[in-house]
Design an enzyme around this catalytic site. Structure first.
Site, short mmCIF file in Angstrom:
data_model
loop_
_atom_site.label_atom_id
_atom_site.label_comp_id
_atom_site.label_asym_id
_atom_site.label_seq_id
_atom_site.Cartn_x
_atom_site.Cartn_y
_atom_site.Cartn_z
N LYS A 41 8.41 1.04 5.23
CA LYS A 41 7.25 1.83 4.84
C LYS A 41 5.98 1.21 5.40
CE LYS A 41 4.63 0.33 2.38
NZ LYS A 41 3.65 -0.38 1.57
N THR A 42 5.13 1.98 6.03
CA THR A 42 3.74 1.63 6.30
C THR A 42 3.13 2.73 7.16
OG1 THR A 42 2.17 0.13 7.39
CG2 THR A 42 4.39 0.13 8.26
N ARG B 199 1.02 -5.73 -4.90
CA ARG B 199 1.08 -6.63 -3.75
C ARG B 199 1.50 -8.05 -4.12
NH1 ARG B 199 -0.96 -4.28 0.80
NH2 ARG B 199 -2.26 -2.43 0.56
N GLY C 127 0.81 -1.21 0.00
CA GLY C 127 0.00 0.00 0.00
C GLY C 127 0.84 1.26 0.00
N ASP D 158 5.69 -7.32 5.58
CA ASP D 158 5.66 -8.45 4.66
C ASP D 158 6.59 -8.23 3.47
OD1 ASP D 158 3.87 -10.35 5.85
OD2 ASP D 158 2.22 -8.99 5.42
N ASP E 3 0.63 2.30 8.90
CA ASP E 3 0.09 1.66 10.10
C ASP E 3 1.00 1.81 11.30
OD1 ASP E 3 -2.00 0.91 8.52
OD2 ASP E 3 -1.59 -1.24 8.57
#
Length: 548
Positions: free
Chosen positions: A199-200, A142, A78, A173, A202
């Site tokens: 990176k994220t 993805r 994402g 992941d 979240d």
């Protein structure tokens, strides 16, 4: 392409760098490392990349690198604000080392590596994307790299382009994939290095060496602006409760950060729900109690922040989802051919354990159907498609109706549901993320020049001025443990959950009762790019609390 005045102004912004990256760089090796858990299993699976030392950069003499190299870049998973600046940092770092160095972007994520879809990145392309949001420079995807045939095809494509190193920019992941790929390429003595970048939005890819993942700062500032706007509307109209679901499938870092920025009436933290073994009914009781108490003070309005992955943290629901993941993974074809949700529910009930079948039957059909939606490429339920905010609204409404009949509640309850997700993923990066991402990219270029592989770029000391940030590299194997995926145990980077003994959560805990009873909203406003440093360059509340 027509550009906004802000885009034009941001093109001239020069990201700040740690002092050690401004000249020639000396690499200092630290202690050997081991994985956070399952050391025996991880060391056997990664014999070539396990136990490597932590690296830190200092200003000093670096080894000469006259040979021109080519590097491939992949955006994986994402989107997160700042990805373009990571690539800009890689590009500038490599060009500074040798103007003949080349950078190729694989298109559409890891699939581009396997399918040999790429574009060479040049000055004209890079300059067009500096300090911009999104991943549209090369696109993302993805595709999960997990089969040797994919590794071999990717290696073949790298060799054809003369690529010496790959940089995989992604979350836990994706960086697990980077580690697996690095190990395979070293095993094959391929000469192709692999470096990861954290990176994220979240915020669940963090540890002592990775203080935060990029994009988290910008996304939380965007969401907090929206929450603040809604709270101002609620405080003006004084007639709506707003239930706001925020991204964060596996951890509640976004909800916690946004709560610290905006001071809502209720903030649900998934990790606390799990630790206290709370049921869905108990969560509803808690929210209802706040609604009732505020109504008694004549305030029939408020805000509730809900982490996206809440249902996965309720012990019974977590067990149910785990069983569903295994069942759907092993019966994918059979389930996909069924025509109705009723058929799917009946099929699943027969395969669930007795206690989980009872839980599944107790759920509203619409909610049960959402739990059976197609899994993501990693085998996980797509919790962003579960309308948790609407479920909570309906259940709170039903609870209040009963309380009103019993004479325990005399207020009015009208609610609105919101989900903030995509709104924050591709925003123009804050100054913090613009600087941090550029530094991460530049760090990756130094690791590549030093011949390293299996490392993740690391930039620390992030609450200090950017010149004092500490750049270096951390072995990806250091972050790994074994987890069940698709019904089998696999090595993955351990997710960082909200620590209930940590400073950020304790800051919320100290104040939330007061925020629940009183209207003490904070309105952060939009991200500021120009002006005083204390306004424009501020890191997250999470980082500030953790640095105390």
């Amino acid at each position: 392409m027509i550009k906004s005045p802000l885009q034009i102004a941001r093109e001239s912004y020069n990201p700040k760098l740690p002092e050690a990256l401004k000249g020639t760089v000396k690499i200092v090796e630290g202690n050997k490392t081991e994985s956070v858990a399952d050391q025996g299993d991880i060391s056997k699976l990664f014999p070539n990349t396990y136990g490597m030392p932590i690296l830190s950069f200092e200003a000093g003499e670096s080894a000469a690198t006259d040979k021109a190299i080519s590097v491939g870049v992949i955006l994986s998973g994402g989107q997160a604000p700042g990805g373009h600046n990571v690539i800009s940092g890689i590009y500038d770092g490599l060009k500074k080392l040798n103007p003949a160095n080349k950078v190729y972007g694989f298109l559409g994520g890891p699939g581009g590596l396997v399918n040999n879809e790429y574009s060479e990145l040049t000055d004209d392309v890079i300059d067009h994307y500096r300090n911009t949001g999104g991943f549209d420079i090369i696109g993302s995807g993805r595709t999960k790299l997990e089969e040797e045939a994919q590794f071999d095809k990717g290696l073949e494509n790298c060799k054809a382009l003369g690529i010496n190193a790959l940089v995989i920019i992604g979350g836990d992941d994706s960086n697990t994939n980077a580690c697996v790929l690095a190990e395979y390429f070293l095993q094959k003595k391929s000469g192709v290095q692999v470096i990861g970048v954290p990176k994220t939005i979240d915020g669940d890819l963090k540890n002592e060496m990775i203080e935060t993942s990029f994009g988290f700062d910008t996304a939380c500032k965007v969401y907090s602006e929206l929450i603040g706007n809604i709270q101002r509307d609620a405080n003006s109209a004084k007639k709506y409760w707003h239930f706001i679901k925020l991204m964060g499938r596996s951890a509640s870092h976004i909800a916690l950060e946004c709560a610290l920025q905006t001071q809502p009436n209720v903030t649900i933290i998934s990790e606390e729900v799990e630790a206290n073994n709370m049921t869905l009914g108990e969560v509803i009781d808690h929210i209802s109690e706040v609604v009732v108490n505020r109504a008694a003070n004549g305030e029939n309005f408020g805000t509730v922040l809900i982490p996206e992955g809440l249902v996965e943290f309720m012990p019974a629901m977590k067990k149910l989802i785990s069983e569903l993941n295994d069942i759907l993974a092993h019966n994918e074809v059979a389930v996909s051919t069924m025509e109705t949700n009723k058929e799917r529910r009946e099929f699943v009930v027969k395969k669930l354990s007795a206690d989980m079948a009872e839980v599944f039957r107790s759920l509203p059909n619409s909610f049960a159907n959402q739990l059976m939606l197609d899994r993501d490429p990693h085998g996980n339920v797509q919790v962003s498609m579960i309308e948790t905010e609407k479920l909570l609204i309906d259940m709170v409404k039903a609870k209040l109706k009963k309380m009103k009949k019993a004479g325990e509640y005399k207020g009015k309850f009208s609610a609105q549901g919101h989900f903030f997700g995509y709104e924050g993923r591709c925003a123009a990066p804050s100054n913090f993320d613009a600087d941090y991402c550029y530094s991460l990219g530049y760090t990756a270029s130094v690791l590549i020049a030093a011949g390293k592989s299996g490392y993740m770029a690391s930039v620390r000391n992030l609450t200090a001025p950017a010149s004092e940030w500490i750049a270096g590299g951390v072995p990806i194997t250091m972050m790994m443990n074994m987890e069940r995926r698709h019904g089998a145990m696999k090595p993955v980077i351990q997710k960082a959950l909200v620590r209930l003994d940590g400073a950020p959560f304790n800051a919320l805990k100290r104040q939330r009762d007061e925020w629940a009873a009183n209207t003490m909203y904070v309105y952060p406003g939009p991200i500021q790019y120009f002006g005083p440093s204390e306004v424009c360059d501020m890191p997250t509340k999470t980082l500030l609390e953790e640095s105390k």
